[in-house]
Design an enzyme around this catalytic site. Structure first.
Site, PDB file in Angstrom:
ATOM      1  N   ARG A 122      -9.258   0.845   9.007  1.00  0.00           N
ATOM      2  CA  ARG A 122      -9.060  -0.912   9.443  1.00  0.00           C
ATOM      3  C   ARG A 122     -10.235  -1.375  10.141  1.00  0.00           C
ATOM      4  O   ARG A 122      -9.962  -2.688  10.348  1.00  0.00           O
ATOM      5  CB  ARG A 122      -7.724  -0.754  10.004  1.00  0.00           C
ATOM      6  N   ARG A 150      11.309  -1.498  10.724  1.00  0.00           N
ATOM      7  CA  ARG A 150      10.439  -1.350  11.658  1.00  0.00           C
ATOM      8  C   ARG A 150      10.315  -2.444  12.928  1.00  0.00           C
ATOM      9  O   ARG A 150      10.519  -3.547  12.553  1.00  0.00           O
ATOM     10  CB  ARG A 150       9.023  -1.229  11.141  1.00  0.00           C
ATOM     11  N   ARG A 177      11.595  -5.336   4.298  1.00  0.00           N
ATOM     12  CA  ARG A 177      11.246  -3.995   4.290  1.00  0.00           C
ATOM     13  C   ARG A 177      12.139  -3.178   5.225  1.00  0.00           C
ATOM     14  O   ARG A 177      12.598  -3.193   6.399  1.00  0.00           O
ATOM     15  CB  ARG A 177       9.784  -3.925   4.888  1.00  0.00           C
ATOM     16  N   ARG A 206      -0.172  -9.281  13.315  1.00  0.00           N
ATOM     17  CA  ARG A 206      -0.957  -8.278  12.629  1.00  0.00           C
ATOM     18  C   ARG A 206      -1.668  -8.818  11.670  1.00  0.00           C
ATOM     19  O   ARG A 206      -2.772  -8.116  11.189  1.00  0.00           O
ATOM     20  CB  ARG A 206       0.327  -7.181  12.216  1.00  0.00           C
ATOM     21  N   LYS A 227       0.822  -1.180  -0.110  1.00  0.00           N
ATOM     22  CA  LYS A 227      -0.070   0.021   0.016  1.00  0.00           C
ATOM     23  C   LYS A 227       0.794   1.439   0.100  1.00  0.00           C
ATOM     24  O   LYS A 227       0.653   2.115  -0.888  1.00  0.00           O
ATOM     25  CB  LYS A 227      -0.868   0.141   1.230  1.00  0.00           C
TER      26      LYS A 227
HETATM   27  P1  ADP Z   1       2.098  -1.789   3.457  1.00  0.00           P
HETATM   28  O1  ADP Z   1       2.161  -0.271   3.079  1.00  0.00           O
HETATM   29  O2  ADP Z   1       1.070  -2.239   2.424  1.00  0.00           O
HETATM   30  O3  ADP Z   1       2.431  -2.495   4.579  1.00  0.00           O
HETATM   31  P2  ADP Z   1       4.624  -1.713   1.860  1.00  0.00           P
HETATM   32  O4  ADP Z   1       4.307  -0.579   0.589  1.00  0.00           O
HETATM   33  O5  ADP Z   1       5.727  -1.045   2.917  1.00  0.00           O
HETATM   34  O6  ADP Z   1       3.275  -2.433   2.325  1.00  0.00           O
HETATM   35  O7  ADP Z   1       5.506  -2.968   0.831  1.00  0.00           O
HETATM   36  C1  ADP Z   1       5.885  -3.869   1.842  1.00  0.00           C
HETATM   37  C2  ADP Z   1       7.353  -4.465   1.747  1.00  0.00           C
HETATM   38  O8  ADP Z   1       7.159  -5.054   0.193  1.00  0.00           O
HETATM   39  C3  ADP Z   1       8.337  -3.374   1.321  1.00  0.00           C
HETATM   40  O9  ADP Z   1       9.604  -3.817   1.479  1.00  0.00           O
HETATM   41  C4  ADP Z   1       8.183  -3.071  -0.238  1.00  0.00           C
HETATM   42  O10 ADP Z   1       9.338  -2.676  -0.783  1.00  0.00           O
HETATM   43  C5  ADP Z   1       7.901  -4.557  -0.637  1.00  0.00           C
HETATM   44  N1  ADP Z   1       6.996  -4.435  -1.806  1.00  0.00           N
HETATM   45  C6  ADP Z   1       5.986  -3.548  -2.136  1.00  0.00           C
HETATM   46  N2  ADP Z   1       5.190  -4.028  -3.237  1.00  0.00           N
HETATM   47  C7  ADP Z   1       5.779  -5.095  -3.826  1.00  0.00           C
HETATM   48  C8  ADP Z   1       5.825  -5.897  -4.879  1.00  0.00           C
HETATM   49  N3  ADP Z   1       4.867  -5.621  -5.783  1.00  0.00           N
HETATM   50  N4  ADP Z   1       6.781  -6.970  -5.202  1.00  0.00           N
HETATM   51  C9  ADP Z   1       7.889  -7.068  -4.330  1.00  0.00           C
HETATM   52  N5  ADP Z   1       7.943  -6.344  -3.154  1.00  0.00           N
HETATM   53  C10 ADP Z   1       7.018  -5.331  -2.912  1.00  0.00           C
HETATM   54  P1  AMP Z   2       0.957   0.613   8.896  1.00  0.00           P
HETATM   55  O1  AMP Z   2       2.178   1.607   8.761  1.00  0.00           O
HETATM   56  O2  AMP Z   2      -0.246   1.129   8.037  1.00  0.00           O
HETATM   57  O3  AMP Z   2       1.522  -1.029   8.641  1.00  0.00           O
HETATM   58  O4  AMP Z   2       0.775   0.710  10.547  1.00  0.00           O
HETATM   59  C1  AMP Z   2       1.499   0.519  11.449  1.00  0.00           C
HETATM   60  C2  AMP Z   2       0.804   0.448  12.840  1.00  0.00           C
HETATM   61  O5  AMP Z   2       0.026   1.677  12.982  1.00  0.00           O
HETATM   62  C3  AMP Z   2      -0.350  -0.737  12.744  1.00  0.00           C
HETATM   63  O6  AMP Z   2      -0.057  -2.091  12.911  1.00  0.00           O
HETATM   64  C4  AMP Z   2      -1.213  -0.262  13.965  1.00  0.00           C
HETATM   65  O7  AMP Z   2      -0.797  -0.576  15.119  1.00  0.00           O
HETATM   66  C5  AMP Z   2      -1.205   1.179  13.868  1.00  0.00           C
HETATM   67  N1  AMP Z   2      -2.215   1.626  12.931  1.00  0.00           N
HETATM   68  C6  AMP Z   2      -2.068   2.147  11.491  1.00  0.00           C
HETATM   69  N2  AMP Z   2      -3.275   2.699  11.045  1.00  0.00           N
HETATM   70  C7  AMP Z   2      -4.263   2.246  12.072  1.00  0.00           C
HETATM   71  C8  AMP Z   2      -5.886   2.274  11.839  1.00  0.00           C
HETATM   72  N3  AMP Z   2      -6.406   2.866  10.989  1.00  0.00           N
HETATM   73  N4  AMP Z   2      -6.454   1.872  12.996  1.00  0.00           N
HETATM   74  C9  AMP Z   2      -5.564   1.335  14.106  1.00  0.00           C
HETATM   75  N5  AMP Z   2      -4.429   1.365  14.359  1.00  0.00           N
HETATM   76  C10 AMP Z   2      -3.762   1.737  13.306  1.00  0.00           C
END
Ligand code: ADP
Ligand code: AMP
Length: 216
Positions: free
Chosen positions: A88, A160, A127, A171, A13
């Site tokens: 969420r 992270r 990541r 999660r 995302k």
């Molecule tokens: P989210 O915001 O949904 O938690 P991220 O955008 O941070 O996910 O992506 C999670 C990890 O996967 C990151 O390390 C990112 O670089 C990698 N990633 C994202 N999209 C892809 C893809 N299409 N193929 C391979 N790796 C990806």
């Molecule tokens: P993310 O960066 O989206 O993976 O979010 C990291 C963490 O922040 C999540 O695992 C939750 O603990 C908290 N968080 C982010 N967005 C929300 C939401 N909409 N509602 C509740 N907790 C959230």
């Protein structure tokens, strides 16, 4: 356009949000980034949010809804925004709908980035994120040009704490229980588009642009 990005943690995302927001010139509102900024600045909100985030649990609906609605009242959201990581829960989705209704607005689309669970652990363990600008990298799939440094702003990139395997599993459980019901919620409203998130980052983006009618 007013867009919600939905999908399990690690679906991509944040990665897609940056490109979509550049293409459409709309603000990227990531609740995770907002919480991480508060945590790094040690604010009272950050201290409160950290208790849940470190355990892989959701921050309370009350606190999360408050920060998002405050953000959405900003002038830069009037002509569009992209929400990443919010809503969420169904409570959050209802709060967003009520807020938009009072403003005479509604969501245009919800993009579900669909990725099976077996991809997620590998994506999240590799990541790395930039705490300054929120950019997301992957040591194998999307490495930065200079190791350990953000391509966009040059800050250090870090792993992270909540990307440890045990926390990722927690999660994912929470996603299944509390967030997955939103797929039906938005499908029933007729505004859900499903994107195959297993493809390469650029291909996922191309598909999103097609769905948004912005693939020129
Ligand atoms: P989210 O915001 O949904 O938690 P991220 O955008 O941070 O996910 O992506 C999670 C990890 O996967 C990151 O390390 C990112 O670089 C990698 N990633 C994202 N999209 C892809 C893809 N299409 N193929 C391979 N790796 C990806
Ligand atoms: P993310 O960066 O989206 O993976 O979010 C990291 C963490 O922040 C999540 O695992 C939750 O603990 C908290 N968080 C982010 N967005 C929300 C939401 N909409 N509602 C509740 N907790 C959230």
């Amino acid at each position: 356009m007013k867009i919600v990005l939905l999908g399990p943690p690690g679906a991509g995302k944040g990665t897609q949000a940056k490109s979509i927001c550049n293409r459409l010139s709309i603000p990227h509102i990531s609740t995770g980034d907002i919480f991480r900024k508060h945590i790094s600045e040690n604010t009272s909100l950050g201290i409160e949010a950290k208790k849940s985030i470190d355990k892989g649990q959701l921050v309370s609906d009350e606190l999360t809804i408050r920060i998002v609605l405050e953000r959405l009242k900003n002038e830069d959201c009037k002509s569009g925004f992209l929400l990443d990581g919010f809503p969420r829960t169904v409570v959050q989705a209802n709060a967003l709908d009520s807020f938009l209704e009072t403003e005479g607005q509604k969501l245009d689309t919800t993009l579900l980035i669909d990725v099976p669970k077996d991809f997620i652990i590998e994506r999240m363990s590799g990541r790395r994120v930039c705490l300054t600008c929120g950019a997301s990298y992957h040591i194998k799939f999307n490495p930065p040009i200079f190791e350990g440094k953000c391509d966009i702003c040059g800050s250090d990139i870090i792993q992270r704490k909540d990307d440890e395997e045990k926390t990722v599993r927690e999660r994912l459980d929470i996603y299944n229980q509390q967030t997955e019901p939103l797929i039906k919620y938005y499908r029933d409203k007729g505004i859900l588009a499903v994107i195959d998130g297993t493809q390469a980052i650029n291909d996922v983006f191309k598909n999103i642009c097609k769905v948004l009618g912005r693939d020129n």
